[in-house]
Design a protein around this motif. Structure first.
Motif, PDB file in Angstrom:
ATOM      1  N   LEU A  27       7.597  -9.013   0.632  1.00 47.09           N
ATOM      2  CA  LEU A  27       6.509  -8.302  -0.043  1.00 47.09           C
ATOM      3  C   LEU A  27       6.177  -7.014   0.692  1.00 47.09           C
ATOM      4  CD1 LEU A  27       4.193 -11.194  -1.155  1.00 47.09           C
ATOM      5  CD2 LEU A  27       5.466  -9.631  -2.597  1.00 47.09           C
ATOM      6  N   VAL A  28       6.355  -7.033   1.995  1.00 47.84           N
ATOM      7  CA  VAL A  28       6.163  -5.802   2.760  1.00 47.84           C
ATOM      8  C   VAL A  28       7.166  -4.760   2.267  1.00 47.84           C
ATOM      9  CG1 VAL A  28       6.384  -4.725   5.025  1.00 47.84           C
ATOM     10  CG2 VAL A  28       5.224  -6.901   4.820  1.00 47.84           C
ATOM     11  N   TYR A  78      -8.487 -16.496   3.756  1.00 48.78           N
ATOM     12  CA  TYR A  78      -7.218 -17.042   3.302  1.00 48.78           C
ATOM     13  C   TYR A  78      -6.392 -15.976   2.594  1.00 48.78           C
ATOM     14  CZ  TYR A  78      -9.746 -17.022  -1.097  1.00 48.78           C
ATOM     15  OH  TYR A  78     -10.475 -16.622  -2.184  1.00 48.78           O
ATOM     16  N   TYR A 118       0.128  -5.108  -0.827  1.00 50.91           N
ATOM     17  CA  TYR A 118       1.240  -6.044  -0.593  1.00 50.91           C
ATOM     18  C   TYR A 118       1.595  -6.078   0.897  1.00 50.91           C
ATOM     19  CZ  TYR A 118       2.613  -6.720  -5.529  1.00 50.91           C
ATOM     20  OH  TYR A 118       2.663  -7.061  -6.868  1.00 50.91           O
ATOM     21  N   VAL A 119       1.671  -4.887   1.489  1.00 49.64           N
ATOM     22  CA  VAL A 119       2.059  -4.818   2.901  1.00 49.64           C
ATOM     23  C   VAL A 119       1.041  -5.539   3.774  1.00 49.64           C
ATOM     24  CG1 VAL A 119       2.423  -3.268   4.864  1.00 49.64           C
ATOM     25  CG2 VAL A 119       3.371  -2.677   2.646  1.00 49.64           C
ATOM     26  N   GLY A 171       6.083  -3.496  -1.072  1.00 49.80           N
ATOM     27  CA  GLY A 171       4.961  -2.584  -0.906  1.00 49.80           C
ATOM     28  C   GLY A 171       5.415  -1.228  -0.396  1.00 49.80           C
ATOM     29  N   ALA A 177       1.899 -21.314   1.099  1.00 47.21           N
ATOM     30  CA  ALA A 177       2.812 -20.976   2.185  1.00 47.21           C
ATOM     31  C   ALA A 177       2.743 -21.975   3.333  1.00 47.21           C
ATOM     32  CB  ALA A 177       2.510 -19.572   2.698  1.00 47.21           C
ATOM     33  N   THR A 178       1.551 -22.529   3.574  1.00 51.43           N
ATOM     34  CA  THR A 178       1.451 -23.458   4.708  1.00 51.43           C
ATOM     35  C   THR A 178       2.179 -24.767   4.448  1.00 51.43           C
ATOM     36  OG1 THR A 178      -0.597 -22.456   5.441  1.00 51.43           O
ATOM     37  CG2 THR A 178      -0.110 -24.636   6.274  1.00 51.43           C
ATOM     38  N   ASP A 222       1.026  -9.416   3.137  1.00 51.32           N
ATOM     39  CA  ASP A 222       2.182 -10.132   3.669  1.00 51.32           C
ATOM     40  C   ASP A 222       2.146 -10.181   5.193  1.00 51.32           C
ATOM     41  OD1 ASP A 222       5.758 -10.001   2.924  1.00 51.32           O
ATOM     42  OD2 ASP A 222       4.330 -11.660   3.001  1.00 51.32           O
ATOM     43  N   LEU A 223       1.743  -9.079   5.819  1.00 49.68           N
ATOM     44  CA  LEU A 223       1.649  -9.057   7.281  1.00 49.68           C
ATOM     45  C   LEU A 223       0.569 -10.027   7.754  1.00 49.68           C
ATOM     46  CD1 LEU A 223       2.075  -5.257   8.101  1.00 49.68           C
ATOM     47  CD2 LEU A 223       3.676  -7.102   8.567  1.00 49.68           C
ATOM     48  N   LEU A 271      -0.323 -12.701   6.305  1.00 52.82           N
ATOM     49  CA  LEU A 271       0.228 -14.046   6.162  1.00 52.82           C
ATOM     50  C   LEU A 271       1.104 -14.392   7.359  1.00 52.82           C
ATOM     51  CD1 LEU A 271       0.754 -16.555   4.357  1.00 52.82           C
ATOM     52  CD2 LEU A 271       2.711 -15.341   3.438  1.00 52.82           C
ATOM     53  N   LYS A 272       1.886 -13.407   7.780  1.00 53.86           N
ATOM     54  CA  LYS A 272       2.787 -13.636   8.899  1.00 53.86           C
ATOM     55  C   LYS A 272       1.993 -13.853  10.192  1.00 53.86           C
ATOM     56  CE  LYS A 272       6.859 -13.768  10.683  1.00 53.86           C
ATOM     57  NZ  LYS A 272       7.735 -14.848  10.403  1.00 53.86           N
ATOM     58  N   GLY A 304       0.949  -1.069  -3.282  1.00 57.63           N
ATOM     59  CA  GLY A 304       1.951  -1.179  -2.229  1.00 57.63           C
ATOM     60  C   GLY A 304       1.302  -1.499  -0.898  1.00 57.63           C
ATOM     61  N   LEU A 305       0.222  -0.786  -0.602  1.00 51.94           N
ATOM     62  CA  LEU A 305      -0.489  -1.047   0.653  1.00 51.94           C
ATOM     63  C   LEU A 305      -1.017  -2.471   0.690  1.00 51.94           C
ATOM     64  CD1 LEU A 305      -1.679   0.020   3.314  1.00 51.94           C
ATOM     65  CD2 LEU A 305      -3.718   0.664   2.044  1.00 51.94           C
ATOM     66  N   PHE A 348       7.008   0.738  -3.119  1.00 49.16           N
ATOM     67  CA  PHE A 348       6.013   1.361  -3.997  1.00 49.16           C
ATOM     68  C   PHE A 348       5.457   2.628  -3.359  1.00 49.16           C
ATOM     69  CE2 PHE A 348       6.664  -1.833  -6.750  1.00 49.16           C
ATOM     70  CZ  PHE A 348       5.758  -2.872  -6.886  1.00 49.16           C
ATOM     71  N   ILE A 349       5.127   2.519  -2.090  1.00 51.71           N
ATOM     72  CA  ILE A 349       4.559   3.669  -1.394  1.00 51.71           C
ATOM     73  C   ILE A 349       5.573   4.808  -1.358  1.00 51.71           C
ATOM     74  CG2 ILE A 349       3.748   4.491   0.863  1.00 51.71           C
ATOM     75  CD1 ILE A 349       2.502   1.720   1.276  1.00 51.71           C
ATOM     76  N   GLY A 370      -0.730 -19.326   6.559  1.00 56.22           N
ATOM     77  CA  GLY A 370      -1.159 -19.520   5.186  1.00 56.22           C
ATOM     78  C   GLY A 370      -2.396 -20.369   5.015  1.00 56.22           C
TER      79      GLY A 370
END
Lengths: 314, 413, 288
Positions: A279-280, C214, C102-103, A283, B48-49, C106-107, C109-110, C99-100, A286-287, C114
């Protein structure tokens, strides 16, 4: 349409026709999926790219037509020949109702369509007796017209490709007609159009209904691709992606929505196989598109192909 | 054009080679390549967990077994379904057609089940359905190439209705369930058995998954309920718990779980929940058998936490598939033989003894558990679900004949 | 009767949270006409940073500030690096801010996993207050409501009683004119934007304490904020307050009386309202 465009389209069509010979079943089904979602994106783009209306409810028509066809075939044993038009009709009828949203403009339009999209999703989720709730409708049979039945992925791919080509031809006529011009006129200056005697409301409403029809056609193809349907089809996520695909590929163009669909679906299915943070990547794409390719991929291609070298030859 | 031709040649060549290999038939296992298992899990997205636990549990099993079964090497090919049916379908197709895995395991999210089953239907690839638990997959909407090694939603809740009436003494209970298929079926199962014994259902409150504020749901509980039973999933569990204690409902009603306080949620749970009847489920970390103690200790050593049922489920799917693969000498190319083996072998999982019934769902124990504070050798002071009653060898059909159960149709709100 | 009052309190406390998030949003929307799909990401990041600070220092006030600061920082970077490039192009704004989002999502989440995580609140706020009508109400929600009201009052004073506020109001009505009168519209934008993203991050910490932090929160809260802002009317601060109240109360009553209809209770009336009154309740005539 000029010469370069025509050649490009023919080449693309040729490639598309050859795909099943060159690639395996997985790529064929993935490409079919891209064509179908591309059509959904195109339907949303009729409003976005030409009328300037950002709709967040087009996946609703997509889902309603998918569900109608599925329910008729699975639960009532209706034949494909009847279920398909019924599905398309259902989605389009919903379009005539939701078309009332063209009373609003700008961000208000976004919000009204967001709300309508949510309502359809809510109905799909909660009206379990009709829709099967979040289990959805399964065991949709292969598309068949009397004795003609689609038996494999390549056949279905060609069917979808044929539908897409027909839709594109009609769409191209539509957007380059006076109607299309009027829409774009409304997009850039509504007061002006009014003063010229146009009735923007009527134009926009017609465009909305046409776009819902297109989304419904895509929905029917979708349910035959997956052979099941589920409320996630009507989710906000799908609604947003329909528009995003159009923007990324190139809003207001013929192929932009399809390229956008290809890019988004391709990215997600390919990048996710080797990179967890896909997803990064999406994203960032898109940017990047906004920064370096403001007209989407099509805009970028056009710019790259524009004869910079011909500058000296005025 | 040359590279295009040579690519095409390569493809044709590979196709021919594969065809030849297939025609060789039952060669000895040692001459074949690795067994490729396609794993469909939600690595990103709302689940995800549990998705991570699913992958962890599976990896743990295969690492402990040196990635070998039936005399061949095992390769796990993972795909991210993002908890979305379209994505699950596409990824399942990719694993089956592109990656050419021998069979699929997964998915996790209930609504992805039919999507992946569809791929199994169209390609014939065996699907080991784990842990997606919608009742319909092993009842009304079955696929010959799909077997489930996890659980069917109402299977774990039928015993709870019995326990609720007989041992907890509830007679006028309010049920609160998560408003989606899993919640409907888990709550539905316990409501049915409770009513059959004579229990009265005061009210059933369905809470949409995205409910943020459980204050509103609590306010809907009728004052004369003699018990509140919950069947909640996901973040709802934590939010509900917060609201329950914050609004002082623990002083007004007796709270029993159903289904909610699993090992993954426990760290976020209010300490006042200790002592509650927490779950009616097929696996908890507190099961007192040597197999489970070993499993929990290994898991704790690796991941520094207690395993939830998702982790155990995927671990056991590894155990089960290995047993099946071993019994056919690694010949997974023979799909029918593999499926038959899955249907015949019996395994001793951390959660107890397992075997498939005639409808491809495991017959297994269900444990009614209480949340207690214990001292774990590796993790120290932890809260754990300890079984207080075991219902042995529970079928997905409870005490019904399958035909009768099927006639009723799925549990719906 | 008790339930009704309880639900009213619930609706009001939820409205307070929504207002905090929506207030900044209505200004950036109304003044700068920016469609920022990453506004929810400021909430999300604020919540996670607040979580980290609260867990390590045990200081809730610090967590609130840290969350707000994180939101403001992300907002500042987003404005300078990304949004600035889009000018007035709404489509580009949607794409780049999605886009931002999503970034960041996702980060996050990492980094944080979760699980839904509870943001620890100070001991004094963990109890309950006894209210009339036999209602037991969590102190934290009372605190949340008070903060919402306090911020609302402060913002209102800023908006209606200060020069900067006047400039903002003028900008909402007619941006070109404001520029023409020599007011630094750019600087104004920076202030409003920073305030909006601070508020978003700040409310992320508050929300995290009562709804948990969350992944995915950024989208849920964005939808609610959009609803509040549109119902209330773009660019109107009072609109955001009324809108938040309506949304909060509708949500609470809806979930109490018709829980299965909760998807419609909110969106049905909203859609109908907009169809009959496309500007929302207090929106200005300028609707693009």
């Amino acid at each position: 349409m000029n010469q370069t465009n025509r050649i490009a389209l023919v080449l693309l069509l040729g490639l598309a026709l050859l795909l099943p010979q060159m690639a395996g079943t997985y790529w064929v089904t993935l490409s079919t999926q891209m064509l179908i979602f591309g059509m959904l994106a195109l339907s949303a783009d009729l409003l976005l790219g030409h009328a300037g209306l950002f709709s967040l409810c087009h996946a609703a028509f997509f889902a309603v037509s998918a569900y109608t066809t599925a329910i008729l075939q699975v639960r009532y044993g209706v034949s494909g020949a009847a279920a398909v038009p019924a599905g398309i009709l259902a989605g389009t009828l919903l379009g005539t109702l939701f078309g009332l949203s063209v009373r609003t403009r700008g961000v208000y339009f976004i919000l009204v369509t967001l709300a309508m999209g949510y309502i359809i999703w809510g109905v799909g989720y909660r009206w379990t007796a009709l829709t099967g709730g979040d289990s959805g409708i399964t065991n949709v049979p292969a598309p068949a017209l009397g004795d003609l039945k689609v038996t494999n992925a390549s056949q279905f791919y060609y069917l979808v490709l044929a539908v897409v080509v027909i839709v594109l031809i009609v769409y191209q006529r539509l957007v380059s007609s006076a109607f299309g011009l009027a829409l774009r006129g409304i997009k850039t200056g509504e007061p002006r159009m009014r003063s010229l005697g146009f009735q923007p409301g009527a134009h926009l409403y017609t465009a909305f209904v046409i776009s819902s029809f297109m989304a419904s056609v895509a929905g029917v193809l979708y349910v035959y691709l997956n052979r099941f349907v589920n409320p996630v089809t009507a989710s906000l996520h799908n609604n947003v992606e329909a528009v995003l695909m159009a923007i990324v590929g190139g809003s207001g163009t013929l192929l932009g929505p399809f390229i956008g669909a290809g890019l988004v679906l391709g990215l997600r299915n390919w990048v996710s196989t080797f990179f967890e943070l896909h997803l990064v990547v999406m994203g960032l794409v898109f940017i990047a598109v906004v920064i370096w390719a403001p007209g989407g991929v099509v805009g970028l291609v056009r710019r790259l192909m524009s004869p910079a070298g011909k500058e000296g030859q005025s | 054009m040359k590279s295009f031709q040579s690519k095409w040649m390569k493809r044709a060549g590979t196709a021919l080679a594969l065809a030849a290999a297939a025609m060789v038939g039952t060669a000895t296992a040692q001459t074949k390549g690795p067994i490729r298992i396609g794993v469909l899990a939600p690595i990103t997205g709302p689940l995800a967990t549990p998705g991570a636990e699913m992958v962890d549990g599976m990896k743990m099993f295969w690492e402990m077994n040196k990635y070998t079964a039936g005399g061949r090497k095992i390769e796990l090919v993972t795909a991210d379904t993002t908890c979305n049916p379209d994505q699950a379908l596409t990824q399942a197709r990719r694993l089956a057609l592109q990656e050419k895995v021998h069979f699929l395991i997964g998915p996790l999210c209930g609504h992805e089940g039919p999507a992946v089953a569809q791929v199994s239907k169209e390609t014939g690839i065996p699907l080991v359905l784990d842990p997606a638990g919608a009742d319909t997959n092993t009842k009304w909407d079955r696929t010959p190439s799909v077997v489930r090694t996890a659980v069917s939603a109402s299977q774990i809740s039928h015993p709870f209705g019995d326990y609720l009436y007989k041992e907890l003494g509830a007679r006028n209970a309010t049920f609160i369930g998560s408003d989606y298929t899993w919640g409907h079926e888990v709550a539905g199962g316990m409501i049915r058995t409770y009513k059959e014994l004579g229990g009265k259902v005061n009210k059933v409150i369905w809470a949409p998954l995205a409910t943020t504020d459980y204050g509103a749901s609590l306010a809907a509980i009728p004052a004369d309920s003699d018990a509140v039973v919950v069947a909640l999933a996901g973040v709802a569990r934590i939010r509900f718990c917060e609201a329950w204690y914050n609004f002082g409902y623990d002083k007004k009603f007796k709270l029993h779980g159903g289904y909610w306080l699993h090992e993954d949620a426990i760290p976020q749970i209010d300490a006042r929940a200790v002592g509650l009847i927490s779950n009616s489920v097929h696996y908890v970390a507190g099961i007192d058998t040597p197999e489970n103690k070993a499993f929990v200790d290994d898991y704790a050593r690796r991941y520094k936490k207690l395993p939830s049922w998702f982790a155990e489920s995927s671990y056991t799917s590894g155990l089960w598939t290995k047993a099946a693969i071993d019994s056919i000498n690694g010949n997974v190319e023979d799909r029918a033989a593999f499926l038959k083996a899955m249907r015949t072998v019996q395994v001793k999982a951390p959660r107890g003894p397992l075997k498939l019934d005639a409808y491809d769902n495991p017959i297994q124990n269900v444990y009614i558990t209480r949340l207690q504070k214990v001292k774990h050798p590796i993790l120290g002071d932890v809260l754990m679900n300890i079984p207080v009653k075991t219902y042995n060898n529970v079928s997905q059909f409870w005490t019904d004949k399958p035909e009768d159960f099927l006639k009723r149709g799925p549990y719906k709100p | 009767m008790n339930s009704f009052i309880l639900q009213t309190f619930n609706g009001i406390s939820y409205a307070a949270l929504l207002f905090l998030l929506a207030s900044g949003f209505t200004l950036t929307f109304g003044l700068m006409r920016i469609v920022n799909m990453a506004h929810g990401s400021y909430y999300l990041l604020g919540g996670y940073i607040g979580l980290v600070v609260a867990k390590t220092t045990g200081n809730f006030a610090l967590a609130l500030l840290a969350g707000g600061a994180a939101g403001a920082l992300l907002g500042f970077v987003a404005d300078k690096v990304l949004i600035k490039r889009t000018g007035e192009d709404h489509l580009a704004q949607v794409l780049i801010t999605t886009g931002l989002a999503y970034v960041v999502g996702d980060l996050a989440l990492k980094v944080w996993g979760g699980d839904a995580q509870k943001l620890p609140i100070p001991m004094i706020m963990r109890g309950v207050v006894e209210l009339p009508f036999d209602i037991v109400y969590p102190i934290f929600r009372v605190f949340l409501t008070s903060v919402g009201i306090a911020v609302a009052v402060l913002l209102w004073i800023l908006y209606r009683k200060t020069q900067i506020g006047a400039a903002i109001r003028a900008g909402v009505d007619d941006r070109e004119m404001v520029s023409a009168t020599g007011i630094h519209v750019d600087r104004l934008f920076i202030i409003v934007s920073a305030l909006a993203s601070f508020l978003a991050g700040f409310s992320g910490v508050l929300g995290g304490a009562f709804l948990t932090v969350y992944p995915g929160a950024e989208w849920e809260i964005l939808v609610f904020a959009l609803v509040v802002v549109i119902v209330g009317g773009l660019g109107s601060l009072e609109g955001a307050m009324i809108g938040a109240l309506i949304v909060g109360l509708l949500d609470a009553y809806g979930r109490w009386l018709l829980p299965e209809m909760s998807y419609f209770v909110l969106f049905g009336p909203m859609a109908i309202l907009l169809l009959f009154r496309p500007r929302g309740l207090f929106g200005t005539a300028n609707m693009t």
